[in-house]
Each structure stands twice: as structure tokens, then as C-alpha cells.
Design a protein around this motif. Structure first.
Motif, PDB file in Angstrom:
ATOM      1  N   LEU A  18       0.844  -1.187   0.000  1.00 22.49           N
ATOM      2  CA  LEU A  18       0.000   0.000   0.000  1.00 22.49           C
ATOM      3  C   LEU A  18       0.877   1.234   0.000  1.00 22.49           C
ATOM      4  CD1 LEU A  18      -2.710  -1.046   2.596  1.00 22.49           C
ATOM      5  CD2 LEU A  18      -2.851  -1.162   0.116  1.00 22.49           C
ATOM      6  N   GLY A  19       0.523   2.225  -0.817  1.00 21.52           N
ATOM      7  CA  GLY A  19       1.286   3.450  -0.879  1.00 21.52           C
ATOM      8  C   GLY A  19       0.875   4.414   0.213  1.00 21.52           C
ATOM      9  N   GLU A  20       1.531   5.560   0.241  1.00 18.68           N
ATOM     10  CA  GLU A  20       1.222   6.580   1.235  1.00 18.68           C
ATOM     11  C   GLU A  20      -0.069   7.293   0.888  1.00 18.68           C
ATOM     12  OE1 GLU A  20       3.173  10.675   3.117  1.00 18.68           O
ATOM     13  OE2 GLU A  20       4.422   9.239   2.001  1.00 18.68           O
ATOM     14  N   VAL A  21      -0.859   7.598   1.897  1.00 18.15           N
ATOM     15  CA  VAL A  21      -2.122   8.319   1.715  1.00 18.15           C
ATOM     16  C   VAL A  21      -2.139   9.503   2.679  1.00 18.15           C
ATOM     17  CG1 VAL A  21      -3.394   6.286   0.952  1.00 18.15           C
ATOM     18  CG2 VAL A  21      -3.288   6.838   3.400  1.00 18.15           C
ATOM     19  N   VAL A  22      -3.077  10.397   2.435  1.00 15.06           N
ATOM     20  CA  VAL A  22      -3.232  11.581   3.282  1.00 15.06           C
ATOM     21  C   VAL A  22      -4.602  11.538   3.935  1.00 15.06           C
ATOM     22  CG1 VAL A  22      -3.313  14.094   3.353  1.00 15.06           C
ATOM     23  CG2 VAL A  22      -1.676  12.947   1.860  1.00 15.06           C
ATOM     24  N   LEU A  23      -4.634  11.797   5.237  1.00 17.89           N
ATOM     25  CA  LEU A  23      -5.866  11.762   6.015  1.00 17.89           C
ATOM     26  C   LEU A  23      -6.366  13.177   6.257  1.00 17.89           C
ATOM     27  CD1 LEU A  23      -7.920  10.218   7.872  1.00 17.89           C
ATOM     28  CD2 LEU A  23      -6.231  10.483   9.711  1.00 17.89           C
ATOM     29  N   GLY A  24      -7.662  13.365   6.117  1.00 18.45           N
ATOM     30  CA  GLY A  24      -8.299  14.636   6.447  1.00 18.45           C
ATOM     31  C   GLY A  24      -9.463  14.380   7.381  1.00 18.45           C
ATOM     32  N   VAL A  25      -9.629  15.247   8.400  1.00 18.31           N
ATOM     33  CA  VAL A  25     -10.671  15.017   9.401  1.00 18.31           C
ATOM     34  C   VAL A  25     -11.416  16.313   9.683  1.00 18.31           C
ATOM     35  CG1 VAL A  25     -11.214  14.107  11.683  1.00 18.31           C
ATOM     36  CG2 VAL A  25      -9.191  13.263  10.468  1.00 18.31           C
ATOM     37  N   ASP A  26     -12.736  16.238   9.601  1.00 21.22           N
ATOM     38  CA  ASP A  26     -13.617  17.332  10.021  1.00 21.22           C
ATOM     39  C   ASP A  26     -14.120  16.975  11.411  1.00 21.22           C
ATOM     40  OD1 ASP A  26     -15.236  19.627   9.938  1.00 21.22           O
ATOM     41  OD2 ASP A  26     -16.942  18.447   9.233  1.00 21.22           O
ATOM     42  N   THR A  27     -13.764  17.773  12.406  1.00 16.59           N
ATOM     43  CA  THR A  27     -14.022  17.408  13.797  1.00 16.59           C
ATOM     44  C   THR A  27     -15.268  18.096  14.349  1.00 16.59           C
ATOM     45  OG1 THR A  27     -12.582  19.194  14.603  1.00 16.59           O
ATOM     46  CG2 THR A  27     -11.572  17.048  14.205  1.00 16.59           C
ATOM     47  N   HIS A  28     -15.949  17.381  15.242  1.00 19.09           N
ATOM     48  CA  HIS A  28     -17.114  17.908  15.944  1.00 19.09           C
ATOM     49  C   HIS A  28     -17.075  17.396  17.382  1.00 19.09           C
ATOM     50  CE1 HIS A  28     -19.005  19.385  12.224  1.00 19.09           C
ATOM     51  NE2 HIS A  28     -18.525  18.283  11.669  1.00 19.09           N
ATOM     52  N   GLY A  29     -18.003  17.850  18.190  1.00 21.04           N
ATOM     53  CA  GLY A  29     -18.003  17.452  19.592  1.00 21.04           C
ATOM     54  C   GLY A  29     -18.292  15.983  19.804  1.00 21.04           C
ATOM     55  N   GLY A  73      -4.516  16.239   7.983  1.00 23.73           N
ATOM     56  CA  GLY A  73      -5.033  17.591   8.171  1.00 23.73           C
ATOM     57  C   GLY A  73      -6.262  17.530   9.057  1.00 23.73           C
ATOM     58  N   VAL A  74      -6.243  18.280  10.143  1.00 21.43           N
ATOM     59  CA  VAL A  74      -7.324  18.210  11.127  1.00 21.43           C
ATOM     60  C   VAL A  74      -7.841  19.611  11.395  1.00 21.43           C
ATOM     61  CG1 VAL A  74      -7.976  17.507  13.459  1.00 21.43           C
ATOM     62  CG2 VAL A  74      -6.299  16.166  12.182  1.00 21.43           C
ATOM     63  N   GLU A  75      -9.151  19.786  11.332  1.00 17.13           N
ATOM     64  CA  GLU A  75      -9.759  21.053  11.701  1.00 17.13           C
ATOM     65  C   GLU A  75      -9.880  21.143  13.218  1.00 17.13           C
ATOM     66  OE1 GLU A  75     -13.391  22.249   9.937  1.00 17.13           O
ATOM     67  OE2 GLU A  75     -12.778  21.779   7.881  1.00 17.13           O
ATOM     68  N   GLY A  76      -9.612  22.329  13.763  1.00 19.77           N
ATOM     69  CA  GLY A  76      -9.812  22.560  15.194  1.00 19.77           C
ATOM     70  C   GLY A  76      -8.905  21.748  16.082  1.00 19.77           C
TER      71      GLY A  76
END
Length: 362
Positions: A18-29, A73-76
Motif C-alpha cells: 500500500l502506498g502513502e495516503v493523506v488523512l483529512g478530518v472534520d471534527t465535531h463534539g 489535516g485536522v480542523e480545530g
């Protein structure tokens, strides 16, 4: 021989790489929405997870099945995403603070949690997201908690003082004349010891109100004093070098440490720290006119701390006073000189903290 080669190829049990991937997260309570993108920007998957310790583990395990996760990449990262950011950093994942998509992008693409998570991953993939997240797991985070409680107590005490003095203005003339000549400390002590009798007349209600407000002021004052002592001990124990230069007190040192975070190595240069404090010049040109103006972004509390340091040095530091006089003779305005001094102060703080970042605040 040909059939043997085909048989060997067909029975191979080696797992696919498996190659490298990028994670993105939209955060909430209550829930976090994650998206995984390949290096070319293709969406490999989107899924929701609870904002709990178990949910963090499941999120990273799910992303790991789609590829090797080294960047996220993470919001908040300082609010709803703080717990997830700390977990990812502990798993050797580089976490970047991602701002929410701008309004133009949302008008064109719409608004949803999966879209925001994908935008967070694309911000890291494209290089737009460059701010590394704070670890939030050391003494600087403890200082941030203490300072939060202190600022809240200061605000509440100020409100109580204003209310007490407003009540005193309309108090009975005899009581007002008795208290008007006292300084603040003696005024609060005297009002706290008023012994009102039971009743609901205006004089009685006034004395009760003054007593309760004064007791509240004294309570907040004790809290502020205790928190100041805790913050001072924390700086003296973990970053005593910040208290050596002229003009840097415990409060300013704590504010600047909070801006840098428990992992100051995330700031690669002193220019990045200056920009973070809002004391870096930016280009402001149009046509034949070319100039620079002050960056009004950044952490305003850190900016205020640098401002206090500069004005303290202008009063007590001969070297700063000499610099001010020399630059004045060169034709610089007071505002321009103060901006230069704030930038120098930011550079000094950065160089005091950054060289020892590997062992600092541990």
C-alpha cells in the motif's frame, strides 16, 4: 518451464504493497468525519467515527487499511480535534492545522462533513496547510489551562468591581460618604464585613448587595493570586531562560510559551514565530507604489505580550532607549520603531526557546 512459472505466479501469497495516503478530518463534539486521499487526489474512502479514545483508534486503523498514513489535516486541533491530534501525534503522524474552507469554495461545492474532511486532506496534499499542530501534552498545556482560569477570574472580578462601584453611587449618603474616601483594597474589605440586617428596604438591600459583591471580589482575588503563583513556578521550572532578559515577566513568558506550544520545533524559523505573533511585515503594493505594512493576523495575546515587553524596555532598558533615540534621528516614526523592537523581541524569545526545544518543557 513456462507452466511452472505461471503456477508460481498464480500461487504467490505476498500481500499488495500500500502506498502513502493523506488523512483529512472534520471534527465535531460528538463525531469526527475522516477522508483518505491518494497522492494524486483520488478519494479512497470517507467514514464517520465517534469522538472517543476508541473512535480515534478505529479511525486510524481504518485509514491504515487504505494506505500508509504519515500526514493528516485536522480542523480545530485546539478545540474539538485536540484529542485526536494528540493521538495521531503519538502514533508518529504529522498533524497539520487546517482552516475551514472559504465561502467561495463552499458556494461552488456545497457544505457537508465529508466535503470538509476531503478539503482538509487536499489542503495538506497541496501544501496549503503548513501550520503544524501543537502536541498539547506537556507543561505548556498545563499553563494554558491555568491562564484560562486566571483570565476568567480577572474578567469576573472586574465585572464585580464595576457593579460594586455602581451600587455605591446610588447608596445612602451616609454610607457613601463613609466609604468614598477608601482605597480599593480597604473599600472591598469594609464592604465584605458589612453586617446587614434582615429586610427588603432599599438601604438593607444596598448593604447586602455591597457585601456579596465584595466577598465575590475577594474570592476571585485569592484565585488570581494562586494561579499567578502556579504560572510563575511553571515558568521558573521549565523555561527559566525567558525570565532573564529585561522586560519579560512570568505573565508575558507564559503567553509566548502558549503560542509556541509544547513542541516549538514545529516553528522552523524565527520569521514563522514573528508571523504567528503578528509582528512580521507583509508586502502591500499596487502599481508603482511599493510598501509594506504590519501583519494584523496571528495570536493577538502574544502580540500584546511583545508590546508590553517593548514598552517596559523603553522605560527601563538603556540599550533600548539608545536604539530608540538613534532611529529617531534617522527619521523613523515612533510607530515604526516600536514595530522593529517588537520584531527583535520575538526573535529573542524564539532563540531562547528554540535551541533547547529537544529538552524544553519536558
Amino acid at each position: 518451464m513456462t507452466s511452472r512459472k505461471r503456477k508460481t505466479s498464480a500461487t504467490s501469497t505476498d500481500p499488495p504493497t500500500l502506498g502513502e495516503v493523506v488523512l483529512g478530518v472534520d471534527t465535531h463534539g460528538e463525531v469526527h468525519v475522516a477522508a483518505v486521499l491518494c497522492p494524486l487526489g483520488k478519494i479512497l474512502g470517507t467514514k464517520s467515527f465517534p469522538a472517543t479514545a476508541v473512535g480515534y483508534r478505529r479511525l486510524l486503523a481504518w485509514a491504515g487499511k487504505l494506505g500508509t498514513v504519515r500526514r493528516a489535516g485536522v480542523e480545530g486541533t485546539g478545540t474539538f480535534g485536540a484529542g485526536l491530534s494528540r493521538y495521531l501525534l503519538a502514533q508518529d503522524v504529522e498533524v497539520y492545522e487546517v482552516n475551514r474552507p472559504d465561502r467561495t469554495a463552499r458556494r461552488l461545492r456545497g457544505k457537508s462533513d465529508p466535503l470538509d474532511a476531503q478539503a482538509a486532506a487536499r489542503a495538506v496534499l497541496s501544501g496549503r496547510a503548513t501550520a503544524r499542530a501543537k502536541t498539547g501534552d506537556g507543561p505548556v498545556q498545563s499553563a494554558r489551562m491555568f491562564k484560562l482560569a486566571k483570565d476568567s477570574a480577572v474578567k469576573a472580578r472586574t465585572q464585580a468591581i464595576n457593579q460594586l462601584k455602581a451600587v455605591l453611587v446610588v447608596a445612602d449618603p451616609a454610607l457613601r460618604e463613609r466609604l468614598s474616601g477608601l482605597g480599593n483594597r480597604e473599600l472591598f474589605r469594609t464592604c465584605a464585613r458589612l453586617s446587614p440586617s434582615d429586610g427588603d428596604t432599599v438601604p438593607q438591600a444596598t448593604r447586602i448587595t455591597l457585601s456579596l459583591l465584595a466577598q465575590r471580589i475577594e474570592h476571585h482575588t485569592r484565585q488570581i493570586d494562586e494561579l499567578n503563583q502556579r504560572l510563575t513556578r511553571l515558568v521558573e521550572r521549565h523555561a527559566p531562560q525567558l525570565l532573564t532578559p529585561v522586560g519579560i515577566g512570568p505573565d508575558s513568558a507564559v503567553t509566548l510559551l502558549i503560542t509556541m506550544g509544547d513542541n516549538p520545533e514545529r516553528l522552523s524559523t524565527e520569521a514563522s514565530f514573528a508571523a504567528l505573533c503578528g509582528v512580521s511585515p507583509i508586502e502591500y503594493s499596487s502599481g508603482r507604489r511599493s510598501s509594506r505594512r504590519l501583519n494584523h493576523g496571528g495570536d493577538r495575546q502574544a502580540n500584546a505580550a511583545l508590546h508590553r515587553i517593548v514598552f517596559t524596555r523603553l522605560r527601563f532598558d538603556p540599550r533600548t532607549q539608545g536604539y530608540y533615540e538613534r532611529r529617531t534621528r534617522e527619521g523613523k516614526t515612533r510607530r515604526e520603531i516600536i514595530r522593529c523592537l517588537e520584531r527583535y523581541a520575538a526573535r529573542e524569545v524564539f532563540n531562547l526557546v528554540r535551541p533547547a526545544s529537544t529538552g524544553l518543557l519536558s
